[in-house]
Design a protein around this motif. Structure first.
Motif, mmCIF file in Angstrom:
data_model
loop_
_atom_site.group_PDB
_atom_site.id
_atom_site.type_symbol
_atom_site.label_atom_id
_atom_site.label_comp_id
_atom_site.label_asym_id
_atom_site.label_seq_id
_atom_site.Cartn_x
_atom_site.Cartn_y
_atom_site.Cartn_z
ATOM 1 N N GLY A 11 3.739 -9.746 7.282
ATOM 2 C CA GLY A 11 4.865 -8.996 6.522
ATOM 3 C C GLY A 11 5.503 -9.830 5.414
ATOM 4 N N GLU A 12 5.642 -11.266 5.595
ATOM 5 C CA GLU A 12 6.154 -12.113 4.565
ATOM 6 C C GLU A 12 5.093 -12.098 3.580
ATOM 7 O OE1 GLU A 12 7.657 -15.481 6.467
ATOM 8 O OE2 GLU A 12 9.440 -14.276 7.097
ATOM 9 N N ALA A 13 3.855 -12.294 3.982
ATOM 10 C CA ALA A 13 2.995 -12.295 3.012
ATOM 11 C C ALA A 13 2.802 -11.315 1.937
ATOM 12 C CB ALA A 13 1.475 -12.837 3.512
ATOM 13 N N GLN A 14 2.887 -9.795 2.606
ATOM 14 C CA GLN A 14 2.881 -8.740 1.817
ATOM 15 C C GLN A 14 4.088 -8.784 1.006
ATOM 16 O OE1 GLN A 14 2.661 -6.176 5.532
ATOM 17 N NE2 GLN A 14 0.762 -5.268 4.421
ATOM 18 N N ALA A 15 5.137 -9.284 1.300
ATOM 19 C CA ALA A 15 6.480 -9.112 0.541
ATOM 20 C C ALA A 15 6.334 -10.064 -0.580
ATOM 21 C CB ALA A 15 7.412 -9.473 1.354
ATOM 22 N N LYS A 55 11.712 -7.496 6.564
ATOM 23 C CA LYS A 55 11.861 -7.113 7.831
ATOM 24 C C LYS A 55 10.402 -6.214 8.141
ATOM 25 C CE LYS A 55 15.680 -8.469 9.833
ATOM 26 N NZ LYS A 55 15.638 -9.308 11.080
ATOM 27 N N TYR A 56 9.692 -6.457 9.097
ATOM 28 C CA TYR A 56 8.581 -5.721 9.225
ATOM 29 C C TYR A 56 8.986 -4.662 10.375
ATOM 30 C CZ TYR A 56 4.173 -4.209 10.493
ATOM 31 O OH TYR A 56 2.904 -3.393 10.838
ATOM 32 N N ARG A 57 8.511 -3.476 10.335
ATOM 33 C CA ARG A 57 8.820 -2.567 11.482
ATOM 34 C C ARG A 57 7.602 -1.574 11.192
ATOM 35 N NH1 ARG A 57 12.027 -5.788 12.760
ATOM 36 N NH2 ARG A 57 14.106 -5.450 13.158
ATOM 37 N N ALA A 58 7.096 -1.307 12.510
ATOM 38 C CA ALA A 58 5.717 -0.377 12.459
ATOM 39 C C ALA A 58 5.852 0.977 12.149
ATOM 40 C CB ALA A 58 5.230 -0.443 13.937
ATOM 41 N N ALA A 62 14.393 4.966 13.576
ATOM 42 C CA ALA A 62 15.926 4.125 13.895
ATOM 43 C C ALA A 62 16.352 3.168 12.411
ATOM 44 C CB ALA A 62 15.945 3.339 15.005
ATOM 45 N N GLY A 63 15.723 3.805 11.512
ATOM 46 C CA GLY A 63 15.974 2.958 10.015
ATOM 47 C C GLY A 63 14.945 2.093 9.809
ATOM 48 N N GLY A 64 14.156 1.786 10.374
ATOM 49 C CA GLY A 64 13.022 0.732 9.919
ATOM 50 C C GLY A 64 13.864 -0.622 9.669
ATOM 51 N N VAL A 100 16.617 -6.888 0.213
ATOM 52 C CA VAL A 100 15.682 -6.778 1.498
ATOM 53 C C VAL A 100 14.837 -6.354 1.347
ATOM 54 C CG1 VAL A 100 15.778 -5.666 3.862
ATOM 55 C CG2 VAL A 100 17.907 -6.535 2.911
ATOM 56 N N ILE A 101 13.440 -6.395 1.879
ATOM 57 C CA ILE A 101 12.113 -5.905 1.794
ATOM 58 C C ILE A 101 11.796 -5.329 3.123
ATOM 59 C CG2 ILE A 101 9.805 -6.299 1.105
ATOM 60 C CD1 ILE A 101 10.456 -7.849 -1.020
ATOM 61 N N ASP A 102 11.700 -3.952 2.918
ATOM 62 C CA ASP A 102 10.987 -3.257 4.382
ATOM 63 C C ASP A 102 9.448 -3.179 4.295
ATOM 64 O OD1 ASP A 102 11.206 -1.788 6.534
ATOM 65 O OD2 ASP A 102 11.520 0.043 5.647
ATOM 66 N N VAL A 103 8.791 -3.911 5.266
ATOM 67 C CA VAL A 103 7.336 -3.907 5.184
ATOM 68 C C VAL A 103 7.015 -3.074 6.335
ATOM 69 C CG1 VAL A 103 5.231 -5.390 5.226
ATOM 70 C CG2 VAL A 103 7.498 -6.033 4.030
ATOM 71 N N GLY A 104 5.860 -2.114 6.163
ATOM 72 C CA GLY A 104 5.254 -1.650 7.417
ATOM 73 C C GLY A 104 3.752 -1.832 7.354
ATOM 74 N N PRO A 105 3.141 -1.068 8.322
ATOM 75 C CA PRO A 105 1.628 -1.233 8.375
ATOM 76 C C PRO A 105 0.711 -0.936 7.173
ATOM 77 C CG PRO A 105 2.423 0.214 10.352
ATOM 78 C CD PRO A 105 3.646 0.010 9.210
ATOM 79 N N ASP A 106 1.341 -0.021 6.149
ATOM 80 C CA ASP A 106 0.806 0.072 4.865
ATOM 81 C C ASP A 106 1.147 -0.640 3.651
ATOM 82 O OD1 ASP A 106 -0.990 1.988 6.109
ATOM 83 O OD2 ASP A 106 0.486 3.476 5.854
#
Length: 116
Positions: A11-15, A55-58, A62-64, A100-106
């Motif tokens: 997730g950090e690498a994606q961000a 923050k990575y959430r699948a 609940a707000g990711g 804040v960067i919210d990262v998911g599977p995509d």
């Protein structure tokens, strides 16, 4: 289900990639202090120092990832950032922002600038 540390690193690498593609220069990653860790520290194209909580959430249930950043977490980020700025005085002369960067599977779902 995989290793949460490895998931966090991805997730950090994606961000990081997301920020670099937008003209940010990454100054630090996973910087540790007695107040906690700063996930990413970057300088924006405009010259601002940006402390980024990733923050990575699948799912966004609940707000990711955004919902996971509490007032207590932001306080710890501010304290850790103050220490980082003391150790990097040339950067301390710049304006500062907390994101804040919210990262998911995509990939990156949200980038919230100036959460504090």
């Amino acid at each position: 289900m995989g290793d949460t540390r490895e998931t966090g690193r991805r997730g950090e690498a994606q961000a990081r990639h997301y920020l670099e593609q937008r003209g940010y220069a990454v100054l630090g990653q996973n910087w540790h202090s007695r107040f906690g860790e700063l996930d990413l520290i970057a300088r924006s194209a405009a010259g601002m120092v940006v402390f980024v909580e990733v923050k990575y959430r699948a799912s966004q249930w609940a707000g990711g990832g955004l919902a996971a950043v509490t007032a207590a977490k932001l306080r710890k980020m501010r304290l850790a950032a103050a220490l980082w700025l003391r150790e990097n005085p040339a950067e301390g002369e710049r304006d500062v922002r907390f994101d804040v960067i919210d990262v998911g599977p995509d990939g990156v779902r949200h980038h919230v600038e100036g959460v504090w």
